[in-house]
Design a protein around this motif. Structure first.
Motif, mmCIF file in Angstrom:
data_model
loop_
_atom_site.group_PDB
_atom_site.id
_atom_site.type_symbol
_atom_site.label_atom_id
_atom_site.label_comp_id
_atom_site.label_asym_id
_atom_site.label_seq_id
_atom_site.Cartn_x
_atom_site.Cartn_y
_atom_site.Cartn_z
ATOM 1 N N PHE A 266 43.020 78.112 26.459
ATOM 2 C CA PHE A 266 42.185 76.913 26.571
ATOM 3 C C PHE A 266 40.764 77.197 26.090
ATOM 4 O O PHE A 266 40.122 76.356 25.439
ATOM 5 N N GLY A 267 40.257 78.384 26.410
ATOM 6 C CA GLY A 267 38.931 78.759 25.922
ATOM 7 C C GLY A 267 38.894 78.852 24.412
ATOM 8 O O GLY A 267 37.925 78.409 23.773
ATOM 9 N N ALA A 268 39.953 79.421 23.815
ATOM 10 C CA ALA A 268 40.019 79.512 22.357
ATOM 11 C C ALA A 268 40.018 78.125 21.727
ATOM 12 O O ALA A 268 39.311 77.874 20.734
ATOM 13 N N VAL A 269 40.787 77.215 22.284
ATOM 14 C CA VAL A 269 40.855 75.854 21.735
ATOM 15 C C VAL A 269 39.506 75.152 21.848
ATOM 16 O O VAL A 269 39.016 74.539 20.880
ATOM 17 N N ALA A 270 38.860 75.263 23.005
ATOM 18 C CA ALA A 270 37.578 74.581 23.209
ATOM 19 C C ALA A 270 36.507 75.127 22.266
ATOM 20 O O ALA A 270 35.776 74.359 21.613
ATOM 21 N N PHE A 271 36.416 76.447 22.175
ATOM 22 C CA PHE A 271 35.398 77.049 21.319
ATOM 23 C C PHE A 271 35.664 76.721 19.845
ATOM 24 O O PHE A 271 34.742 76.384 19.095
ATOM 25 N N ALA A 272 36.916 76.818 19.422
ATOM 26 C CA ALA A 272 37.237 76.583 18.014
ATOM 27 C C ALA A 272 37.047 75.114 17.632
ATOM 28 O O ALA A 272 36.578 74.814 16.521
ATOM 29 N N MET A 273 37.380 74.199 18.519
ATOM 30 C CA MET A 273 37.194 72.789 18.205
ATOM 31 C C MET A 273 35.716 72.448 18.074
ATOM 32 O O MET A 273 35.326 71.685 17.168
ATOM 33 N N ALA A 274 34.892 72.992 18.950
ATOM 34 C CA ALA A 274 33.448 72.751 18.847
ATOM 35 C C ALA A 274 32.888 73.324 17.549
ATOM 36 O O ALA A 274 32.122 72.664 16.826
ATOM 37 N N ALA A 275 33.283 74.560 17.227
ATOM 38 C CA ALA A 275 32.806 75.171 15.985
ATOM 39 C C ALA A 275 33.344 74.434 14.769
ATOM 40 O O ALA A 275 32.644 74.280 13.754
ATOM 41 N N GLY A 276 34.591 73.959 14.833
ATOM 42 C CA GLY A 276 35.159 73.226 13.712
ATOM 43 C C GLY A 276 34.421 71.933 13.436
ATOM 44 O O GLY A 276 34.186 71.575 12.272
ATOM 45 N N ALA A 277 34.047 71.210 14.484
ATOM 46 C CA ALA A 277 33.298 69.972 14.290
ATOM 47 C C ALA A 277 31.956 70.244 13.608
ATOM 48 O O ALA A 277 31.548 69.509 12.697
#
Length: 357
Positions: A266-277
């Motif tokens: 879940f941490g990986a998804v949250a961090f990657a989605m924020a960075a992707g945006a």
């Protein structure tokens, strides 16, 4: 006066006494003689035995040692026991950070100065990764995947992908597989199928997937696309590590990688989605923030699957790291595990979102 040593005071007899000193050492009762004197019946027996020729001895009770005190129950253990150690990272973080900063400097310098230099960096990483993989296969499983055709074909695959795109990469992949089949024919036929299968797998797993990084570079905003790919993968791994180390409790795949947790995912998804945006909004020409959310989600999933895939290989081989070339990181393959399967995912999504030009 009675001078018998057993006549000082009566000793109770019974089962408890028998259990303590034995049934054969119980004191005999005191009886009076004809003159009215008290004497120990056992003493009389002993005198009679001596008179009748029996053994002139007196059976005495052996001294009893004190019973040892029982150990204290577990609940009474000392309260000043050493507290359990705190969580610590499994690697040398200083070395890992230093190596990571050095690699990042080389990558960024080659990306924004001369693109061809970065293609050379990819080719070198591919050759070293193939050497690590084939060496571990031979050491642990006795599988002799031919390194020479793999190394030459792998470097050619990366260059062909950069120069001719996906078509060039597929042609180079086919020729590399053919070279592996032919090269292995120079040795005895035993284990031929096993060796060439491992060789074709290595050709696909390392250089072919790495070719998509070179293909990202061919676009007009190629350096920015490669930075987005690298940044999202690193941020995903960092988010998984940070959240999993601090809050991780539920194992994600305990039989494959016991250190990974669902909380870390879940941490990986949250961090990657924020960075992707952020990357799609500010780095990619024509990109939108919502596309970055999807891109970050896909990167987190592919990076995690890539990490689990290499963990599966290393568990099968019975090793912790593929190599020792990078202090604090292991080998080159230990750093490429998340990057390799993520490269085609990023290339495909960016091509769908903003095209390949």
């Amino acid at each position: 006066m009675n001078d018998s040593p057993w006549a000082t005071e009566p000793v109770p007899a019974g089962p408890a006494y028998d259990a303590l000193v034995g049934p054969h050492t119980r004191p005999m009762p005191i009886v009076p003689d004809a003159a009215g004197r008290d004497f120990d019946d056992r003493e009389a027996r002993d005198r009679g035995a001596a008179t009748d020729g029996g053994p002139p001895f007196r059976a005495e009770t052996p001294p009893q040692e004190p019973m040892p005190s029982p150990p204290p129950p577990p609940s009474q253990a000392p309260q000043d026991a050493t507290p359990p150690p705190k969580k610590r990272a499994g690697r040398d973080l200083r070395a890992a950070i230093g190596v990571g900063v050095g690699l990042g400097a080389v990558i960024f310098a080659s990306l924004f100065i001369v693109k061809a230099v970065f293609v050379g960096v990819i080719a070198v990483a591919v050759v070293v990764g193939l050497w690590e993989l084939t060496s571990r296969l031979q050491e642990k499983k006795g599988i002799k995947a031919p390194l020479v055709p793999l190394a030459v074909g792998g470097a050619a695959m990366v260059i062909a992908g950069y120069v001719r795109g996906a078509e060039g990469a597929w042609v180079a992949m086919a020729l590399t597989a053919l070279a592996v089949l032919v090269w292995r024919m120079t040795e005895p036929p035993e284990d031929y199928l096993k060796d060439v299968t491992a060789g074709v797998f290595a050709a696909f797993y390392v250089p072919f997937l790495a070719t998509f990084v070179a293909m990202l570079l061919t676009a007009d905003d190629g350096p920015e696309r490669v930075v987005t790919f690298l940044l999202l993968t690193v941020v995903s791994d960092t988010g998984a590590y940070a959240v999993g180390w601090r809050f991780g409790k539920t194992k994600l795949a305990p039989r494959i990688s016991p250190g990974k947790t669902r909380e870390g995912l879940f941490g990986a998804v949250a961090f990657a989605m924020a960075a992707g945006a952020l990357c799609m909004e500010f780095l990619i020409d024509g990109g939108a923030w919502w596309q970055g959310l999807l891109l970050g989600l896909a990167v987190a999933v592919s990076a995690t699957l890539g990490d689990l895939g290499e963990s599966m290989i290393k568990r099968d081989l019975g090793i912790k790291d593929m190599g020792t070339l990078l202090p604090g990181h292991g080998g080159i393959m230990d750093r490429l595990d998340s990057l390799l399967p993520t490269a085609p995912v990023v290339w495909l999504l960016l091509a769908a979102f903003v095209g390949t030009g």
